[in-house]
Design an enzyme around this catalytic site. Structure first.
Site, PDB file in Angstrom:
ATOM      1  CB  SER A 142      -0.880   0.000   1.261  1.00 56.36           C
ATOM      2  OG  SER A 142      -1.477   1.268   1.438  1.00 56.36           O
ATOM      3  CE1 TYR A 155      -4.556  -2.438   4.585  1.00 59.24           C
ATOM      4  CE2 TYR A 155      -3.436  -0.336   4.288  1.00 59.24           C
ATOM      5  CZ  TYR A 155      -4.085  -1.433   3.755  1.00 59.24           C
ATOM      6  OH  TYR A 155      -4.267  -1.526   2.394  1.00 59.24           O
TER       7      TYR A 155
HETATM    8  N1  LIG Z   1      -8.562  -0.175  -2.061  1.00 57.67           N
HETATM    9  C1  LIG Z   1      -7.480   0.516  -1.762  1.00 57.67           C
HETATM   10  O1  LIG Z   1      -7.512   1.747  -1.722  1.00 57.67           O
HETATM   11  C2  LIG Z   1      -6.177  -0.193  -1.486  1.00 57.67           C
HETATM   12  C3  LIG Z   1      -5.021   0.586  -1.385  1.00 57.67           C
HETATM   13  C4  LIG Z   1      -3.820  -0.011  -1.103  1.00 57.67           C
HETATM   14  C5  LIG Z   1      -3.759  -1.377  -0.921  1.00 57.67           C
HETATM   15  N2  LIG Z   1      -4.903  -2.133  -1.016  1.00 57.67           N
HETATM   16  C6  LIG Z   1      -4.773  -3.592  -0.792  1.00 57.67           C
HETATM   17  O2  LIG Z   1      -5.269  -4.292  -1.917  1.00 57.67           O
HETATM   18  C7  LIG Z   1      -5.782  -5.554  -1.492  1.00 57.67           C
HETATM   19  C8  LIG Z   1      -7.205  -5.737  -2.023  1.00 57.67           C
HETATM   20  O3  LIG Z   1      -8.019  -4.731  -1.451  1.00 57.67           O
HETATM   21  P1  LIG Z   1      -9.391  -4.268  -2.109  1.00 57.67           P
HETATM   22  O4  LIG Z   1      -9.392  -2.796  -2.037  1.00 57.67           O
HETATM   23  O5  LIG Z   1      -9.617  -4.938  -3.390  1.00 57.67           O
HETATM   24  O6  LIG Z   1     -10.413  -4.783  -0.976  1.00 57.67           O
HETATM   25  P2  LIG Z   1     -11.928  -5.308  -1.060  1.00 57.67           P
HETATM   26  O7  LIG Z   1     -12.607  -4.790  -2.289  1.00 57.67           O
HETATM   27  O8  LIG Z   1     -12.504  -5.019   0.272  1.00 57.67           O
HETATM   28  O9  LIG Z   1     -11.744  -6.897  -1.250  1.00 57.67           O
HETATM   29  C9  LIG Z   1     -11.081  -7.622  -0.242  1.00 57.67           C
HETATM   30  C10 LIG Z   1     -10.947  -9.061  -0.657  1.00 57.67           C
HETATM   31  O10 LIG Z   1     -10.191  -9.749   0.357  1.00 57.67           O
HETATM   32  C11 LIG Z   1     -10.952 -10.820   0.877  1.00 57.67           C
HETATM   33  N3  LIG Z   1     -10.680 -10.957   2.322  1.00 57.67           N
HETATM   34  C12 LIG Z   1     -10.853 -10.035   3.292  1.00 57.67           C
HETATM   35  N4  LIG Z   1     -10.477 -10.545   4.494  1.00 57.67           N
HETATM   36  C13 LIG Z   1     -10.059 -11.814   4.256  1.00 57.67           C
HETATM   37  C14 LIG Z   1      -9.553 -12.866   5.064  1.00 57.67           C
HETATM   38  N5  LIG Z   1      -9.406 -12.744   6.406  1.00 57.67           N
HETATM   39  N6  LIG Z   1      -9.206 -14.040   4.471  1.00 57.67           N
HETATM   40  C15 LIG Z   1      -9.346 -14.198   3.137  1.00 57.67           C
HETATM   41  N7  LIG Z   1      -9.846 -13.259   2.321  1.00 57.67           N
HETATM   42  C16 LIG Z   1     -10.192 -12.074   2.875  1.00 57.67           C
HETATM   43  C17 LIG Z   1     -12.419 -10.505   0.580  1.00 57.67           C
HETATM   44  O11 LIG Z   1     -13.141 -11.728   0.505  1.00 57.67           O
HETATM   45  P3  LIG Z   1     -14.756 -11.804   0.743  1.00 57.67           P
HETATM   46  O12 LIG Z   1     -15.346 -10.686  -0.061  1.00 57.67           O
HETATM   47  O13 LIG Z   1     -15.138 -13.161   0.194  1.00 57.67           O
HETATM   48  O14 LIG Z   1     -14.978 -11.703   2.212  1.00 57.67           O
HETATM   49  C18 LIG Z   1     -12.298  -9.782  -0.761  1.00 57.67           C
HETATM   50  O15 LIG Z   1     -12.204 -10.716  -1.825  1.00 57.67           O
HETATM   51  C19 LIG Z   1      -5.704  -5.576   0.037  1.00 57.67           C
HETATM   52  O16 LIG Z   1      -4.539  -6.270   0.448  1.00 57.67           O
HETATM   53  C20 LIG Z   1      -5.581  -4.100   0.382  1.00 57.67           C
HETATM   54  O17 LIG Z   1      -4.947  -3.900   1.615  1.00 57.67           O
HETATM   55  C21 LIG Z   1      -6.098  -1.573  -1.308  1.00 57.67           C
END
Ligand SMILES: NC(=O)c1ccc[n+]([C@@H]2O[C@H](COP(=O)([O-])OP(=O)(O)OC[C@H]3O[C@@H](n4cnc5c(N)ncnc54)[C@H](OP(=O)(O)O)[C@@H]3O)[C@@H](O)[C@H]2O)c1
Length: 247
Positions: A142, A155
């Protein structure tokens, strides 16, 4: 035929990555935690476009379940693809929490540690026997590791740990021809941490040189490149994918 595993492939960046990888000819195992229907919809979309995909359950915060998950992946590879090896792993699954340091509880801290650092460490260890020569691992970190954002301290600290771990994985797995890189998104419009409301999105966009927040596809394309032969000489790097966020 090359098969990859994407953790958290049911929504957001993971789902977009699964669809983009399939578009580029990879076969995909997506994992879900709480939303099997969302994962099934991703599989359906890939198959409707002529690709092949499966969905498996996984809690990245539950290390004791990883051996069973590896067995399920091995069985799925054999049954669906008649192969024993994976071509890639995307450690993407995760969730967010906004809470200032003075209010973070020990269980919130441990939960974030488990999902963002301990989980990717031991899941990668567990799947290593299935990762073939030339495989590619991508760890989602991130931009909060570079830009301090009030309310996400644990985080961001664990994502920073994952960034360091990325280089150590690259060092130790290089002899097996396995590349390991980190992708570090800036703000992306997903459901993470409850999602971005319009006011917050506008504030983040104003801090971004290209004038908007990211979309899941912006990040998915870079992950897919790192998994492909186009990224064959990129190793041990952290690539910020953020449109010029707070520069
Ligand atoms: N969005 C941002 O701004 C951003 C920025 C920087 C980094 N990131 C990183 O990018 C990655 C994806 O984030 P996203 O924004 O796409 O999030 P998201 O839309 O909330 O999706 C999260 C995904 O992770 C799964 N998940 C959550 N907790 C879990 C657990 N304990 N075990 C297994 N699966 C789990 C969820 O599964 P279910 O839906 O089936 O529960 C979902 O498929 C993360 O590592 C996040 O930290 C995101």
């Amino acid at each position: 035929m090359s098969v990859i595993v994407i953790t958290g492939g049911s929504r957001g960046i993971g789902a977009a990555t699964a669809i983009e990888c399939a578009r580029r000819g990879l076969d995909v195992i997506v994992t879900y935690h709480t939303q099997p229907a969302a994962a099934a919809a991703v599989v359906d979309r890939i198959e409707a476009a002529g690709g092949r995909a499966c969905a498996l359950p996984l809690d990245v915060g539950h290390v004791a379940g990883f051996d069973d998950f590896r067995d399920a992946v091995a069985q799925t590879l054999e049954r669906t693809w008649q192969t024993t090896m994976l071509a890639g792993l995307v450690n993407n699954a995760g969730h967010g929490l906004f809470n200032p340091i003075e209010r973070v509880t020990e269980s919130q801290f441990d939960d974030l540690l488990g999902v963002h650092l301990k989980g990717p460490f031991f899941l990668t260890q567990s799947l290593l026997p299935l990762l073939g020569h030339g495989a590619s691992i991508v760890n989602l970190t991130s931009a909060t590791t570079r830009v301090a954002t009030a309310g996400v301290a644990p985080y961001a600290a664990f994502k920073g740990g994952l960034e360091v771990l990325t280089r150590y994985m690259a060092k130790e797995f290089g002899a097996r021809g396995i590349r390991v890189n980190a992708v570090s998104p800036g703000p992306v419009r997903t459901g993470l941490g409850g999602g971005l409301d319009e006011a917050f999105a506008a504030q983040l966009a104003s801090q971004t040189a290209l004038g908007r927040v990211g979309e899941p596809d912006d990040v998915a394309r870079v992950i897919a490149m790192l998994l492909s032969d186009d990224g064959a000489w990129i190793n041990a790097q952290s690539v910020e994918v953020a449109g010029g966020y707070t520069i």
